[in-house]
Design an enzyme around this catalytic site. Structure first.
Site, PDB file in Angstrom:
ATOM      1  N   ALA A 240      -3.195   6.817 -22.752  1.00  0.00           N
ATOM      2  CA  ALA A 240      -4.419   7.400 -22.221  1.00  0.00           C
ATOM      3  C   ALA A 240      -4.227   7.780 -20.766  1.00  0.00           C
ATOM      4  CB  ALA A 240      -5.555   6.382 -22.330  1.00  0.00           C
TER       5      ALA A 240
ATOM      6  N   SER B 202      -3.911   3.316 -10.770  1.00  0.00           N
ATOM      7  CA  SER B 202      -4.288   2.508  -9.615  1.00  0.00           C
ATOM      8  C   SER B 202      -5.809   2.370  -9.635  1.00  0.00           C
ATOM      9  CB  SER B 202      -3.795   3.165  -8.323  1.00  0.00           C
ATOM     10  OG  SER B 202      -4.313   4.463  -8.251  1.00  0.00           O
TER      11      SER B 202
ATOM     12  N   LYS C  93      -2.301  -2.703  -8.373  1.00  0.00           N
ATOM     13  CA  LYS C  93      -2.505  -3.904  -7.529  1.00  0.00           C
ATOM     14  C   LYS C  93      -3.968  -4.314  -7.419  1.00  0.00           C
ATOM     15  CE  LYS C  93       1.048  -1.992  -4.553  1.00  0.00           C
ATOM     16  NZ  LYS C  93       0.932  -0.641  -5.095  1.00  0.00           N
TER      17      LYS C  93
ATOM     18  N   VAL D 130       4.601  -5.849  -5.963  1.00  0.00           N
ATOM     19  CA  VAL D 130       5.287  -5.978  -4.673  1.00  0.00           C
ATOM     20  C   VAL D 130       6.753  -5.628  -4.882  1.00  0.00           C
ATOM     21  CG1 VAL D 130       5.911  -7.544  -2.786  1.00  0.00           C
ATOM     22  CG2 VAL D 130       3.731  -7.855  -3.989  1.00  0.00           C
TER      23      VAL D 130
ATOM     24  N   LEU E 154      11.981  -4.671  -7.695  1.00  0.00           N
ATOM     25  CA  LEU E 154      12.710  -5.837  -7.156  1.00  0.00           C
ATOM     26  C   LEU E 154      12.117  -7.138  -7.703  1.00  0.00           C
ATOM     27  CD1 LEU E 154      13.013  -4.898  -3.359  1.00  0.00           C
ATOM     28  CD2 LEU E 154      14.778  -4.710  -5.120  1.00  0.00           C
TER      29      LEU E 154
ATOM     30  N   GLY F  67       8.040  10.763  -5.724  1.00  0.00           N
ATOM     31  CA  GLY F  67       7.275   9.746  -6.468  1.00  0.00           C
ATOM     32  C   GLY F  67       7.234   8.410  -5.761  1.00  0.00           C
TER      33      GLY F  67
ATOM     34  N   GLU G 118       1.753   6.269  -3.395  1.00  0.00           N
ATOM     35  CA  GLU G 118       0.685   6.033  -4.366  1.00  0.00           C
ATOM     36  C   GLU G 118       0.147   7.404  -4.781  1.00  0.00           C
ATOM     37  OE1 GLU G 118      -0.870   2.909  -5.526  1.00  0.00           O
ATOM     38  OE2 GLU G 118       1.168   2.453  -4.931  1.00  0.00           O
TER      39      GLU G 118
ATOM     40  N   ASP H  74      -2.115  -0.128   1.314  1.00  0.00           N
ATOM     41  CA  ASP H  74      -1.238  -0.509   0.208  1.00  0.00           C
ATOM     42  C   ASP H  74      -0.319  -1.670   0.607  1.00  0.00           C
ATOM     43  OD1 ASP H  74      -0.461   0.112  -2.518  1.00  0.00           O
ATOM     44  OD2 ASP H  74       1.488   0.553  -1.621  1.00  0.00           O
TER      45      ASP H  74
ATOM     46  N   LYS I 249      -0.126  -5.670  -0.810  1.00  0.00           N
ATOM     47  CA  LYS I 249       1.091  -6.401  -1.189  1.00  0.00           C
ATOM     48  C   LYS I 249       1.183  -7.719  -0.437  1.00  0.00           C
ATOM     49  CE  LYS I 249       3.566  -2.180  -2.280  1.00  0.00           C
ATOM     50  NZ  LYS I 249       4.539  -1.192  -1.851  1.00  0.00           N
TER      51      LYS I 249
END
Ligand code: ADP
Ligand code: ASP
Ligand code: MG
Length: 820
Positions: free
Chosen positions: A508, A560, A583, A613, A617, A668, A671, A682, A686
């Site tokens: 969606a 988001s 987030k 975050v 990683l 990319g 956000e 942002d 985090k």
């Protein structure tokens, strides 16, 4: 000679009649063929309903109308109306049969009851009509046909509705017929004759049995049962999608499976074939070249357990008997009675240690058997010492068929675990009917979806305990979502080899959505979503999960969106795991943050957000584990924004701020709304997530943010486009700033800090060459954790902290982690 039987599902419409006639003609090229046909799909049910309605209130017109429509549509589509033959003749024949049915139904409504003898005549009509149509097709194509009349040739006992064939007499009859070698032999299934020459039928799905009888009588080399699935499966494949097709079965396994309820074959089919050493092959009309299931003397299938089957609407009678009663003889006669009543349906009579007699019988025979029990008299005393203590109705019997001995010890406790309710009252009896099956008597589970879930669990335990299924419901198909789908498509086969099966059930975006229980094709999802007119909604999602009995559904949030993040608890409550790159949930108010964790724990679901975050990683999981093992955070310092790391790196190369931002967007790294990065919000999110992991009860407003751009700049831009087109106005401001700093031999870095008191801030800092953060740029993140264990040298995690590939890979690995 080969016998081909086509079931109702293979004769549902004109196209299928033609497909079936094609299969017959193709097979005819190899050898002579005899064909047994069922009634077209639904017809027998309509006839049965019509009988019931005519008894109650004479209102059978709807059913007759439906039957009429089906046949008129068939002849309209199959035959040319302008030609008298075969159209007119067939139309007349059909009309005659329908008139006959209507006359009988009218008589029934006057009588207000339907003798079995009449019922048999009415419900046999579907098969007769099928043969009229098929004969017409072959006549039209100019192939010679001969029709065997089962009412004349197939001789049975006296049961009108569930007759058993006298094979010897039938074989004599059929072998006495003169049949031309070139002719296609046609015979209506289901129908036979009793000794008086009256019509009887062979029980529901009886055409399978007719085919077996004809195979024996014509000395066929094989009997092919053509239906709408690829063969016999470990369970009904329309209900349990992971059911496994059985390539081969022994005669006894197939008999037991069908006797215990697997609907694909009539239970009496196999016995005559086995006795005459004729192979039975289950084939799919809709996929002619699929291998099917071969039923013969031996099964080559390596699986010990073959399948799960079920029967419903049974009653269990508890009878108390006096201890000194000699009841061997009585049990024997009760067994005979119940077997006779049940014909080929499962039943049992057993005596328990404390002299209780248990009889399990189909509910419809309950009254008859109770009358018999009441009439039993003890030989010595001539009294009736049989006291019916209780009767439990609505019993279901779940059976597991195969070499049960090996798994019995494991399966029985599992059965209890799956089927017992809170009061531990669900299972009445575990009944070993033979070495090849294990049956459990249960109170019927009324809610179908709950029942299927339990069967699914049992099936998984037996057949797929090593297989893992994931159902993905993806929201957000921007950069990360799209890349995730590519990665899944690429890995799908490799994961399958490791027994992990991923199904994309829905996708969606903010405008449209697609849901498909068969799984959305990962290579064509764009096409499907473009076609769609549906908008995503959570009620639909819930309904889908319940209806399709999803076993491991995951909501994957690659948006988001605040709105979506507020739906997590609802989703967890209807059985979903949550994997999110968004987030918002972790940074909204602290009570929501806590609630999600409470609900995931309560519902035993996972909530993974590793990409919140540092993108891909491995930060959050490592940090959590460190804290779980007793370490404590003292301070934190890090570059947490991939996009800002990229932009600040570019500024050092004297690239304009607006240009650097555009490059970051196109790569990319930002956000969806780059203002979230540039405003520092942002990074603040985090930092808040890390601080909350470390145990600080903070809110987003507690994070001090030093903004990169002057505040009025954000206010001026009402939307993203507007913001971007104004961006070049700020280029000069940064050029001057960078120039001054470079002169000092320093660089600018946007750094998040958690100090020893848990105070959090995001700051633009000037960093010199000695600082480890000096070299962190081009989209890299670097996180330094100063902890009790890691000091004075901190634990440092460093790598690309933004970008579709790494972030999607992080989401993907979270998805796979939900299996743990
Ligand atoms: P037909 O119309 O060809 O006689 P049936 O409806 O009688 O077909 O039997 C085929 C159906 O049996 C399948 O569509 C499937 O849903 C159901 N079925 C139930 N149990 C099994 C099983 N163990 N294996 C295969 N099919 C099964
Ligand atoms: N038409 C009958 C039934 O629906 C027999 C069959 O299909 O085999 O039960
Ligand atoms: Mg059938």
């Amino acid at each position: 000679m080969k016998i081909l039987k086509f079931g109702g599902s293979s004769l549902a419409n004109a196209k299928l009649f033609l497909l079936v006639s094609n299969i017959i003609l193709k097979k005819k090229e190899e050898m002579q063929i005899a064909v047994v046909l069922s009634a077209p799909k639904k017809i027998t049910n309509y006839l049965i309903d019509a009988i019931e309605k005519s008894i109650i209130n004479n209102q059978f017109q709807h059913e007759i109308h439906e039957i009429q429509q089906i046949f008129y549509l068939l002849i309209k589509e199959l035959f040319d109306k302008n030609n008298t033959f075969p159209y007119k003749i067939i139309e007349q024949k059909i009309q005659n049969e329908l008139n006959h049915i209507t006359r009988m139904l009218k008589a029934i409504s006057v009588l207000q009851q339907c003798p079995d003898k009449i019922k048999a005549i009415i419900i046999s009509k579907g098969e007769i009509l099928s043969i009229i149509i098929m004969e017409g097709i072959f006549k039209m194509l100019k192939y010679p046909t001969v029709i065997i009349n089962p009412q004349k040739e197939i001789i049975t006992n006296d049961d009108y509705l569930n007759a058993t064939v006298n094979i010897k007499k039938t074989k004599n009859n059929i072998q006495a017929l003169t049949i031309q070698k070139q002719s296609i032999i046609l015979m209506p299934g289901f129908i036979a004759s009793n000794q008086k020459g009256e019509i009887v039928v062979l029980g529901r799905d009886g055409s399978d049995y007719s085919a077996a009888i004809l195979s024996v009588c014509l000395n066929a080399c094989s009997c092919e049962i053509w239906t709408d699935v690829n063969g016999v499966y470990s369970y009904d494949p329309r209900i349990i999608h992971s059911a496994q097709q059985l390539k081969s079965l022994s005669y006894s396994e197939a008999t037991i499976l069908s006797y215990l309820g697997a609907k694909v074959l009539h239970p009496k089919t196999i016995f005559p074939l086995e006795k005459n050493n004729i192979n039975c092959i289950i084939k799919n009309t809709f996929d002619q070249y699929a291998s099917g299931t071969i039923i013969s003397h031996q099964s080559n299938d390596t699986n010990n357990i073959k399948g799960i089957a079920e029967l419903n609407d049974f009653s269990l009678i508890y009878i108390q008997i006096k201890k000194n009663e000699n009841i061997k003889q009585t049990i024997h006669s009760l067994q005979n009675i119940s077997q006779k009543l049940n014909s080929n349906i499962f039943s049992f009579v057993e005596l328990t240690e404390n002299y209780e007699l248990h009889i399990c019988i189909k509910k419809k025979f309950l009254e008859k058997i109770c009358q018999k029990i009441k009439k039993i008299h003890c030989v010595k005393t001539n009294k009736n010492n049989f006291f019916i203590k209780k009767i439990i109705n609505n019993i279901s019997i779940i059976s597991i068929v195969g070499n049960i001995q090996l798994l019995q010890k494991k399966i029985v406790p599992k059965l209890y675990k799956i089927f017992e309710n809170e009061k531990k009252q669900c299972i009445y009896n575990i009944f070993y009917s033979s070495q090849q099956s294990l049956s459990v008597l249960l109170k019927k589970i009324e809610k179908k979806n709950i029942y299927i879930k339990k069967i699914d669990k049992l099936h998984n335990f037996i057949f797929n305990h090593y297989k893992k299924y994931i159902e993905i419901f993806l929201i957000g198909i921007g950069g990360i979502g799209k890349t995730l789908l590519q990665q899944i498509a690429q890995q799908k086969k490799i994961l399958q080899k490791k027994n992990i099966f991923i199904k994309l059930c829905s996708i969606a975006n903010s405008k449209k959505s697609v849901m498909n229980n068969e799984g959305i094709n990962l290579n064509h999802y764009k096409l499907e979503i473009n076609k769609s007119t549906e908008k995503f909604n959570f009620d639909q999602l819930k309904q889908f999960i319940i209806e399709n009995n999803c076993s491991h559904p995951i909501l994957v949030d690659c948006t988001s969106s605040q709105f979506i993040s507020e739906k997590y608890i609802e989703c967890i409550n209807y059985g979903m795991h949550i994997v999110t790159a968004n987030k918002k949930a972790n940074t909204s108010n602290y009570s929501y943050y806590l609630n999600i964790r409470k609900e995931t724990q309560k519902n035993k679901k996972h909530f993974f957000y590793e990409t919140n975050v540092g993108a891909g990683l491995p930060i959050i999981e490592n940090f959590k584990n460190l804290l779980l093992s007793g370490d404590k955070l003292i301070q934190f310092k890090g570059i947490l924004s991939g996009s800002l790391s990229f932009i600040f790196g570019k500024l050092e190369e004297n690239i304009k701020f607006s240009e650097a931002t555009m490059q970051a967007m196109h790569a990319g790294l930002t956000e969806p709304d780059p203002r979230e990065d540039l405003s520092g919000i942002d990074v603040a999110r985090k930092l808040l997530i890390l601080a909350r992991e470390a145990g600080y009860h903070l809110e987003l407003k507690d994070i001090k943010i030093e903004s990169i751009l002057p505040n009025e700049y954000y206010l001026k831009s009402s939307n993203v486009n507007n913001f971007i087109s104004n961006l070049s106005k700020i280029d000069k401001f940064f050029q001057e700033k960078i120039y001054k700093i470079q002169k000092k031999g320093k660089v600018l870095r946007y750094i998040g800090l958690i100090d020893v008191n848990g105070k959090c801030s995001v700051n633009i800092m000037e960093v010199n060459t000695n600082d480890p953060l000096y070299s962190v740029k081009n989209g890299e993140n670097a996180l330094a954790f100063y902890t009790q264990y890691y000091q004075p040298i901190p634990l440092v995690l460093r790598g690309y902290g933004a970008g579709n590939n790494v972030t999607a890979a992080g989401v993907f690995s979270d998805i796979l982690r939900t299996l743990s």
